[in-house]
Design a protein around this motif. Structure first.
Motif, PDB file in Angstrom:
ATOM      1  N   VAL A  45      74.122  19.528  42.697  1.00  0.00           N
ATOM      2  CA  VAL A  45      72.942  18.889  43.594  1.00  0.00           C
ATOM      3  C   VAL A  45      73.208  19.485  44.874  1.00  0.00           C
ATOM      4  O   VAL A  45      71.915  19.807  45.633  1.00  0.00           O
ATOM      5  N   MET A  46      74.274  19.878  45.393  1.00  0.00           N
ATOM      6  CA  MET A  46      74.568  20.613  46.532  1.00  0.00           C
ATOM      7  C   MET A  46      73.907  21.756  46.805  1.00  0.00           C
ATOM      8  O   MET A  46      74.014  22.425  47.872  1.00  0.00           O
ATOM      9  N   GLU A  47      73.635  22.378  45.621  1.00  0.00           N
ATOM     10  CA  GLU A  47      73.138  23.677  45.641  1.00  0.00           C
ATOM     11  C   GLU A  47      71.560  23.954  45.524  1.00  0.00           C
ATOM     12  O   GLU A  47      70.979  24.938  45.563  1.00  0.00           O
ATOM     13  N   LEU A  48      71.030  22.827  45.109  1.00  0.00           N
ATOM     14  CA  LEU A  48      69.474  22.741  44.741  1.00  0.00           C
ATOM     15  C   LEU A  48      68.871  22.812  46.004  1.00  0.00           C
ATOM     16  O   LEU A  48      69.105  22.527  47.229  1.00  0.00           O
ATOM     17  N   SER A  49      67.652  23.570  45.937  1.00  0.00           N
ATOM     18  CA  SER A  49      66.778  23.659  47.099  1.00  0.00           C
ATOM     19  C   SER A  49      66.237  22.249  47.319  1.00  0.00           C
ATOM     20  O   SER A  49      65.601  21.779  46.358  1.00  0.00           O
ATOM     21  N   HIS A  50      65.768  21.889  48.538  1.00  0.00           N
ATOM     22  CA  HIS A  50      65.441  20.806  49.076  1.00  0.00           C
ATOM     23  C   HIS A  50      63.799  20.807  48.623  1.00  0.00           C
ATOM     24  O   HIS A  50      63.253  19.639  48.705  1.00  0.00           O
ATOM     25  N   ARG A  51      63.306  21.951  48.346  1.00  0.00           N
ATOM     26  CA  ARG A  51      61.914  22.342  47.884  1.00  0.00           C
ATOM     27  C   ARG A  51      61.822  22.225  46.480  1.00  0.00           C
ATOM     28  O   ARG A  51      60.505  22.204  46.066  1.00  0.00           O
ATOM     29  N   SER A  52      62.718  21.991  45.759  1.00  0.00           N
ATOM     30  CA  SER A  52      62.810  22.091  44.149  1.00  0.00           C
ATOM     31  C   SER A  52      62.090  20.761  43.497  1.00  0.00           C
ATOM     32  O   SER A  52      62.135  19.798  44.499  1.00  0.00           O
ATOM     33  N   LYS A  53      61.567  20.680  42.472  1.00  0.00           N
ATOM     34  CA  LYS A  53      61.181  19.647  41.810  1.00  0.00           C
ATOM     35  C   LYS A  53      62.203  18.705  41.552  1.00  0.00           C
ATOM     36  O   LYS A  53      62.141  17.530  41.485  1.00  0.00           O
ATOM     37  N   GLU A  54      63.471  19.082  41.287  1.00  0.00           N
ATOM     38  CA  GLU A  54      64.755  18.413  40.606  1.00  0.00           C
ATOM     39  C   GLU A  54      65.042  17.559  42.150  1.00  0.00           C
ATOM     40  O   GLU A  54      65.328  16.424  41.902  1.00  0.00           O
ATOM     41  N   PHE A  55      65.037  18.214  43.202  1.00  0.00           N
ATOM     42  CA  PHE A  55      65.412  17.289  44.435  1.00  0.00           C
ATOM     43  C   PHE A  55      64.246  16.380  44.709  1.00  0.00           C
ATOM     44  O   PHE A  55      64.571  15.248  45.232  1.00  0.00           O
ATOM     45  N   GLU A  56      63.089  16.925  44.607  1.00  0.00           N
ATOM     46  CA  GLU A  56      61.979  16.156  45.035  1.00  0.00           C
ATOM     47  C   GLU A  56      62.099  14.593  44.163  1.00  0.00           C
ATOM     48  O   GLU A  56      61.651  13.705  44.747  1.00  0.00           O
TER      49      GLU A  56
END
Length: 373
Positions: free
Chosen positions: A44-55
């Motif tokens: 999770v710490m590597e996900l883009s904050h613009r990604s669908k997963e983090f959204e």
């Protein structure tokens, strides 16, 4: 206790005032997903904050908070950084323009700091009530508050971690312009959200780890943020318009907030949490009240906090002995704040009943072994 590989790991009795205990199951879930979140091949710490997963994580946390606290549709939920301390600055910066007055109720160190920041900005302020002369041992009665139609808002700190006091009822204000720092007791009990213009809370007590600050703000307040002199990132409307994604948010803290909110929901919601908190606090307050003065609570009874139980023993030497022996027995974080001294047990949502019961038994045993007739 929990299992790490083939090893059984004993968890400490964590009574820290913050950062505080987190639910064991939440920590285990985070551990399981740490290297590979939902088959992304990334933490999770590597996900883009613009990604669908983090959204998905981000929006779900907002929805869960809205559901658990019954937040009406005319409120925005923001995830900000800087802790409650930054909110001490942002509140007057956004909502005090011209001759408007910020009215503050002083019930402890953090309310003092909130007032101080407004004064540093040069904003007009006043004090509705203060219990400083009583060493903040109680919450003012509502009848003691001096409020005026000229007040832009009335600011309170709903729970005072250092002194162990907590508001049991909340003031009625003109146009419901009540603003509260709820860092120490948000999500610990049901709240009449509609009586507040804004609530803010650092996460590191009941919501999750440090790093994210939750702001619940009525939408009509955002229209009052009109001064062009406020820096962009310090404007509430900036974050509301951008769904708290104007800049990179504290992604892992929001992920953990999401997990904690699921945990609360699975337990039955905030009402169940509130019942559990009352039972946990009563374990310790009963020992204090039945100790014939061996344990002396700092807070007056009608102002006692369910989150922070503060007390002292007959002498400083006994305070030190109690804390030393408690630490040896596995109890962590019981030292009182330096401004009050003595002892403090923080009983946030994730502190289990078993830990509070163990501390109760330790307090009884220590009294029996150390009291003098």
């Amino acid at each position: 206790m929990y299992k790490l590989g083939s090893e059984i790991v004993k968890r400490a009795y964590n009574f820290n005032a913050g950062p505080s205990a987190l639910p064991e199951i939440v920590l285990q879930q985070a551990q399981e997903e740490l290297l590979n979140f939902r088959d992304t091949g990334m933490s999770v710490m590597e996900l883009s904050h613009r990604s669908k997963e983090f959204e998905t994580i981000h929006n779900e946390a907002q929805s869960l908070l809205k559901e658990l606290l019954n937040i009406p549709e005319n409120y925005e939920i923001l995830f900000l950084q800087g802790g409650a301390s930054l909110q001490f600055t942002m509140v007057p910066m956004n909502f005090l323009n011209g001759n408007e007055i910020g009215n503050y109720v002083l019930t402890g160190v953090w309310s003092e700091k909130a007032l101080k920041e407004a004064k540093i900005l040069g904003r007009a302020t006043t004090v509705a009530a203060s219990t400083k002369e009583e060493n903040y041992s109680r919450i003012p009665n509502l009848s003691e508050l001096i409020v005026s139609p000229e007040d832009a808002y009335l600011h309170i700190t709903s729970n005072n971690t250092i002194y162990g006091t907590q508001w049991k009822d909340f003031p009625e204000t003109k146009d419901s312009m009540l603003i509260a720092d709820m860092s120490s007791d948000i999500l610990s009990k049901p709240l009449p959200i509609e009586r507040f213009a804004m609530i803010y809370a650092g996460a590191q007590k009941n919501l999750g780890p440090s790093g994210v600050t939750v702001v619940i703000v009525r939408k009509d307040l955002l229209e009052k943020v009109s001064s062009s002199s406020i820096p962009t990132v310090l404007r509430y409307d900036t974050h509301a318009i951008n769904n708290s994604l104007y800049n990179t948010p504290p992604t892992f803290s929001i992920y953990m907030l999401n997990k904690v909110l699921h945990w609360v929901k699975d337990l039955g919601g905030v009402k169940e949490i509130a019942t559990a908190n009352e039972i946990k606090a009563s374990l310790l307050y009963d020992v204090i009240d039945q100790s014939n003065g061996f344990y002396r609570g700092h807070a007056e009874k009608d102002s006692r906090s369910l989150m922070n139980v503060t007390f002292q023993l007959p002498t400083n030497e006994l305070d030190k002995k109690f804390l030393a022996e408690a630490k040896e027995a596995g109890f962590i974080g019981l030292n009182g704040h330096r401004s009050v001294g003595g002892c403090r047990a923080s009983l946030y949502n994730a502190v289990p009943y078993e830990a509070c019961k163990a501390l109760q038994q330790f307090m009884i045993m220590f009294k029996e072994e150390n009291q003098t007739n």
